[in-house]
Design an enzyme around this catalytic site. Sequence first.
Site, PDB file in Angstrom:
ATOM      1  N   GLY A   1       4.468  -2.708  -5.207  1.00 11.33           N
ATOM      2  CA  GLY A   1       5.750  -3.259  -4.789  1.00 11.33           C
ATOM      3  C   GLY A   1       5.520  -4.190  -3.604  1.00 11.33           C
ATOM      4  O   GLY A   1       4.392  -4.438  -3.184  1.00 11.33           O
ATOM      5  N   VAL A   2       6.618  -4.681  -3.051  1.00 11.33           N
ATOM      6  CA  VAL A   2       6.558  -5.654  -1.963  1.00 11.33           C
ATOM      7  C   VAL A   2       6.805  -4.919  -0.646  1.00 11.33           C
ATOM      8  O   VAL A   2       7.532  -3.943  -0.611  1.00 11.33           O
ATOM      9  CB  VAL A   2       7.645  -6.717  -2.194  1.00 11.33           C
TER      10      VAL A   2
ATOM     11  N   ALA B   1       5.675  -3.561   3.562  1.00 15.01           N
ATOM     12  CA  ALA B   1       4.681  -3.145   4.544  1.00 15.01           C
ATOM     13  C   ALA B   1       3.607  -2.237   3.946  1.00 15.01           C
ATOM     14  O   ALA B   1       2.409  -2.448   4.160  1.00 15.01           O
ATOM     15  CB  ALA B   1       5.382  -2.427   5.697  1.00 15.01           C
ATOM     16  N   VAL B   2       4.012  -1.212   3.189  1.00 20.70           N
ATOM     17  CA  VAL B   2       3.018  -0.277   2.654  1.00 20.70           C
ATOM     18  C   VAL B   2       2.102  -0.999   1.675  1.00 20.70           C
ATOM     19  O   VAL B   2       0.872  -0.850   1.715  1.00 20.70           O
ATOM     20  CB  VAL B   2       3.698   0.923   1.968  1.00 20.70           C
TER      21      VAL B   2
ATOM     22  N   GLU C   1       3.801  -7.683 -10.243  1.00 17.62           N
ATOM     23  CA  GLU C   1       4.923  -8.626 -10.323  1.00 17.62           C
ATOM     24  C   GLU C   1       4.760  -9.745  -9.308  1.00 17.62           C
ATOM     25  O   GLU C   1       4.788 -10.919  -9.621  1.00 17.62           O
ATOM     26  CB  GLU C   1       6.230  -7.895 -10.002  1.00 17.62           C
TER      27      GLU C   1
ATOM     28  N   LYS D   1      15.904   6.732   9.861  1.00 13.53           N
ATOM     29  CA  LYS D   1      16.884   6.780  10.962  1.00 13.53           C
ATOM     30  C   LYS D   1      16.399   7.689  12.097  1.00 13.53           C
ATOM     31  O   LYS D   1      17.109   8.631  12.499  1.00 13.53           O
ATOM     32  CB  LYS D   1      18.252   7.270  10.460  1.00 13.53           C
TER      33      LYS D   1
END
Lengths: 494, 494
Positions: free
Chosen positions: B262-263, B265-266, B287, B401
């Site tokens: 995926g896109v 930071a990680v 992707e 949070k």
Amino acid sequence: MKNRIRNKSLRDKIISADEAAAIIKSGMTIGCSGFTPSGYPKAVPLALVEKAQGEDFNINILTGASVGSELDGALAEAGLINRRYPYQSDKNLRSSINSGDVKYSDIHLSHFPQNIRYGHYGDIDLAIVEAIAITEEGWIVPSSSVGAAPTFLKEAEKIIVELNLKQTLDLEGVHDIYQLADPPEREAISLVQADQRIGSPYIKIDPKKIEGIVITEIEDEISFAAYQDDISNKIASHIIDFLEAEQQAGKLPKELLPLQSGVGAVANAVLSGLCNSNFENIKFYSEVIQDAVLELIDCGKIDIASGTSITLSESGKKQFKENIDLYKDKIILRPQEISNNPEIIRRLGSIAINTAIEADIYGNVNSTHIMGSRMMNGIGGSGDFARNAYLSIFVTSSVAKGGKISSIVPMVSHVDHTEHDVDIIVTEQGLADLRGLSPQERAVEIITKAVSPLYKDKLLDYFERAKNRGGHTPVKLNEALSWHQRYIDTGTMK
Amino acid sequence: MKNRIRNKSLRDKIISADEAAAIIKSGMTIGCSGFTPSGYPKAVPLALVEKAQGEDFNINILTGASVGSELDGALAEAGLINRRYPYQSDKNLRSSINSGDVKYSDIHLSHFPQNIRYGHYGDIDLAIVEAIAITEEGWIVPSSSVGAAPTFLKEAEKIIVELNLKQTLDLEGVHDIYQLADPPEREAISLVQADQRIGSPYIKIDPKKIEGIVITEIEDEISFAAYQDDISNKIASHIIDFLEAEQQAGKLPKELLPLQSGVGAVANAVLSGLCNSNFENIKFYSEVIQDAVLELIDCGKIDIASGTSITLSESGKKQFKENIDLYKDKIILRPQEISNNPEIIRRLGSIAINTAIEADIYGNVNSTHIMGSRMMNGIGGSGDFARNAYLSIFVTSSVAKGGKISSIVPMVSHVDHTEHDVDIIVTEQGLADLRGLSPQERAVEIITKAVSPLYKDKLLDYFERAKNRGGHTPVKLNEALSWHQRYIDTGTMK
């Protein structure tokens, strides 16, 4: 026996079921043939129960899908199962799973064989596989199912064959065994039509691995009849009306697209109903070939029935045996890794009809857990088909327990198929077409079309109040599962 | 312009953005290029907002995936969107979706193009597609993404091209456009290696459908930076340790299996971390090609990066432009129907790394909804990869949070990926390996390895009490969603 064990030297491997059971040691992981109780080993498990009952003995059992009570039921009752994969439908085993005595995982049936090869379940010590014959080369001719047997036979250190003389030799030639290589060496599967054969009629094995051949005449259990009832007939007629309308709108060809259907009353009713429809040259690409498929062959509506098992009622078996030459031409049994393969299902564009325990107003489906916690059977192949189908249809009666349970709820208590994988929900009340709709539109469509009058106002009321809270998919968290809790507390969702 | 519009007669079709906007009528369904904000139309949507704002005007917008604020943001703010498919990440649009003003469905990205052709979203009136050039034949050379543009161009009645002079012509040759036929005519996809090209560098269209060509120099929005933080570095290091252990155990080759990520930071941290790993000749089949992929090319670790879009930070863009010859050889952009295709992902055996909003103790994952109701972005391609991968990994920080939310909860408030499709869950606390485990074993593994110390005892306590109720997957229905409700009521799950 010459016809059944064609490799002379293998005839020396004939042993008794007790001798075979003696090969099985506590702690072993054992892969058994069998799919939706068809073609599973029976003699050896029964002998094992005799031998091991009461002892500190347990084994891990892997199968294709559900198997009969001689295997799952007897072993579970005797407390001999530690782990069990990937699907079951036995009442004793179910109860051991829900008490936590058996560690069970239900797995997408197309994933299971590759997961075995990937090592998710450890080494396979032993394969026990029912066969109708062993060829000159020492290869296996499976009986009435293929399931995961090819993978067990390949991966297991040792093999026991249950040669079942009650399974007709006429089944030879029905099977089409194609085995996948694993990444990074996997190739495209060349199957592009439901009636194509891409493999061999035999499971090629290393005959040196055969430890014993047990001759048996125990027949598969008949676990269900080819019944239909008023509810299933109504559901079937909604589906057939819908398919006819789609065809008239130019969205489906006259021969439909390859059909998949789960097992049971609704599936039987839909398939029977197709005999009186306008569709022709239908193709069936599914898991289980049940009575109604024979009926569809008889009425000349289907060209081909591809599956991984033949599972018939008592009368279906008789019919099958008497007309085997007719049926043999039109039936192909494949490994479950091929019958359920996403690549194939998506390419063929299946029309998939599967059964829900419950669905929610947004289209999520629970196929496995009663009131969120208790396992019924397992996800089986429903996810393989629902995710990849051209049309993913789920069916359920709108109520259960005489109206005390609504099968459409604010939120399902367990999710097996998300809203993303559900196109159509059908109950005897009607058909909800969810394609292209937003969650809130789906809720209106489902409540309007598919919910029992007993629960319609109640669900609308919930939905309206949830909407006041806002959000794309409005949920009242402190109320979403209260219908199930009310059923547990009071015996009714009302 | 000779280089950009090579078909002479098409040069007469150049119009202004205002003229193009005038073609758009209320009620139209419009397919726009663009994937994870890259290569989407900008000039025409901005002109449309000018023209239609305040009018009784709305349209249905279909894209590849998320697009920039010039399209989603501006149109949503002006109240011009009726329906929107299949993915978005814009704050204005998100708020219109959650207020119910925009009817949104999030769809598996590999399903979306075929659903368009199947007619789920009605007829496509218009395609607006960003291009870097139009060939002599009148065919389209896409810009920095492919997405669903080939399907829009094929299905739409009319076409508007945004020819973007700021997108470098050097991208020509990077694309590989292969379009699928639909059932019953669909063939096997011949791609068996991540670096294979199976199509054409151009999108073949009927040039007569082009209504106008708008010349633009508006650059794609930069929606994220290539940041990494302590949490993402910890998650990345758990994943890399795990992959190395799998390789040492002989379960993964030295070149791994094709990576999807995926896109964010990680993903950036994992990919960066691979530069210092022992793996070599890694293939990337995903992707989005983001900054860290360039880094992996620079450090010589990857052979090929296949995706459907190039989405870079400001500095990544600079780096890309300056070394385009190096990168061009190693990058292939495909339609999302191919980049995300289950057939390919399963065949290649991807290692899929996707982000969860929350996961539950049994391994179900919520990727989309905040507290069950509010849509964040959408499922995107995560389901395409998670279901079909060799290894399906989900990552999340253990708390959100500042500790007020636990990302591991008794029951997720929305399910996008079921327990059946989740192999590994990783937080900064550790990695939970769920393969082969029963639900109750999964709960122990997840609570032990992945939960924040702030919530570990609380979750264990819940699990133990749920177990007292019994069942295969013990759930306390009246408590399962109470953590979310408590957060809503009190501002913390504690």
